[in-house]
Design a protein around this motif. Structure first.
Motif, PDB file in Angstrom:
ATOM      1  N   ASN A 139       0.849  -1.186   0.000  1.00  0.00           N
ATOM      2  CA  ASN A 139       0.000   0.000   0.000  1.00  0.00           C
ATOM      3  C   ASN A 139       0.895   1.249   0.000  1.00  0.00           C
ATOM      4  O   ASN A 139       1.543   1.558   0.990  1.00  0.00           O
ATOM      5  CB  ASN A 139      -0.895  -0.028   1.246  1.00  0.00           C
ATOM      6  CG  ASN A 139      -1.848   1.117   1.307  1.00  0.00           C
ATOM      7  OD1 ASN A 139      -1.499   2.261   1.040  1.00  0.00           O
ATOM      8  ND2 ASN A 139      -3.079   0.814   1.688  1.00  0.00           N
ATOM      9  N   GLU A 140       0.918   1.987  -1.141  1.00  0.00           N
ATOM     10  CA  GLU A 140       1.772   3.170  -1.272  1.00  0.00           C
ATOM     11  C   GLU A 140       1.469   4.230  -0.223  1.00  0.00           C
ATOM     12  O   GLU A 140       2.387   4.848   0.315  1.00  0.00           O
ATOM     13  CB  GLU A 140       1.580   3.813  -2.650  1.00  0.00           C
ATOM     14  CG  GLU A 140       2.340   3.164  -3.751  1.00  0.00           C
ATOM     15  CD  GLU A 140       2.178   3.905  -5.070  1.00  0.00           C
ATOM     16  OE1 GLU A 140       1.526   4.974  -5.118  1.00  0.00           O
ATOM     17  OE2 GLU A 140       2.714   3.408  -6.066  1.00  0.00           O
ATOM     18  N   ASP A 141       0.197   4.467   0.041  1.00  0.00           N
ATOM     19  CA  ASP A 141      -0.185   5.500   1.000  1.00  0.00           C
ATOM     20  C   ASP A 141       0.297   5.149   2.406  1.00  0.00           C
ATOM     21  O   ASP A 141       0.815   6.004   3.127  1.00  0.00           O
ATOM     22  CB  ASP A 141      -1.702   5.718   1.011  1.00  0.00           C
ATOM     23  CG  ASP A 141      -2.213   6.311  -0.291  1.00  0.00           C
ATOM     24  OD1 ASP A 141      -1.459   7.067  -0.945  1.00  0.00           O
ATOM     25  OD2 ASP A 141      -3.363   6.028  -0.657  1.00  0.00           O
ATOM     26  N   GLU A 142       0.120   3.908   2.788  1.00  0.00           N
ATOM     27  CA  GLU A 142       0.562   3.461   4.110  1.00  0.00           C
ATOM     28  C   GLU A 142       2.082   3.548   4.231  1.00  0.00           C
ATOM     29  O   GLU A 142       2.610   4.030   5.232  1.00  0.00           O
ATOM     30  CB  GLU A 142       0.093   2.024   4.336  1.00  0.00           C
ATOM     31  CG  GLU A 142       0.447   1.459   5.685  1.00  0.00           C
ATOM     32  CD  GLU A 142      -0.125   0.057   5.849  1.00  0.00           C
ATOM     33  OE1 GLU A 142       0.688  -0.889   5.924  1.00  0.00           O
ATOM     34  OE2 GLU A 142      -1.355  -0.085   5.894  1.00  0.00           O
TER      35      GLU A 142
ATOM     36  N   SER B 263       3.238   7.177   4.502  1.00  0.00           N
ATOM     37  CA  SER B 263       2.939   7.706   5.830  1.00  0.00           C
ATOM     38  C   SER B 263       3.965   7.236   6.854  1.00  0.00           C
ATOM     39  O   SER B 263       4.447   8.026   7.678  1.00  0.00           O
ATOM     40  CB  SER B 263       1.528   7.282   6.241  1.00  0.00           C
ATOM     41  OG  SER B 263       1.240   7.718   7.540  1.00  0.00           O
TER      42      SER B 263
ATOM     43  N   LYS C  53       5.202  12.737  -0.430  1.00  0.00           N
ATOM     44  CA  LYS C  53       4.919  11.398  -0.960  1.00  0.00           C
ATOM     45  C   LYS C  53       5.646  11.201  -2.292  1.00  0.00           C
ATOM     46  O   LYS C  53       6.173  10.124  -2.568  1.00  0.00           O
ATOM     47  CB  LYS C  53       3.413  11.213  -1.136  1.00  0.00           C
ATOM     48  CG  LYS C  53       3.045   9.835  -1.636  1.00  0.00           C
ATOM     49  CD  LYS C  53       1.554   9.658  -1.757  1.00  0.00           C
ATOM     50  CE  LYS C  53       1.219   8.293  -2.329  1.00  0.00           C
ATOM     51  NZ  LYS C  53      -0.221   8.114  -2.510  1.00  0.00           N
TER      52      LYS C  53
END
Length: 54
Positions: A22-25, A28, A44
């Motif tokens: 998961n790129e977003d995770e 973060s 990001k």
């Protein structure tokens, strides 16, 4: 697809490495590490530029 980020590939002498699907995770968690350990902020986009697909 799993991606990997490590501080050394980003030019910092640090053993931190993370793999995530998961790129977003992942972004973060890297941002949190950069703030708390290196007192730096990373976008990001900067993080994704320094990742590689596994």
């Amino acid at each position: 697809m799993t991606k990997e980020f490590d501080c050394r590939s980003a030019g910092v002498d640090c053993p931190f490495m993370i793999r995530d699907e998961n790129e977003d995770e992942m972004a973060s968690l890297v941002q949190q590490h950069a703030r708390t350990t290196h007192q730096k902020s990373m976008s990001k986009e900067d993080i994704l530029r320094n990742t590689r697909e596994m």
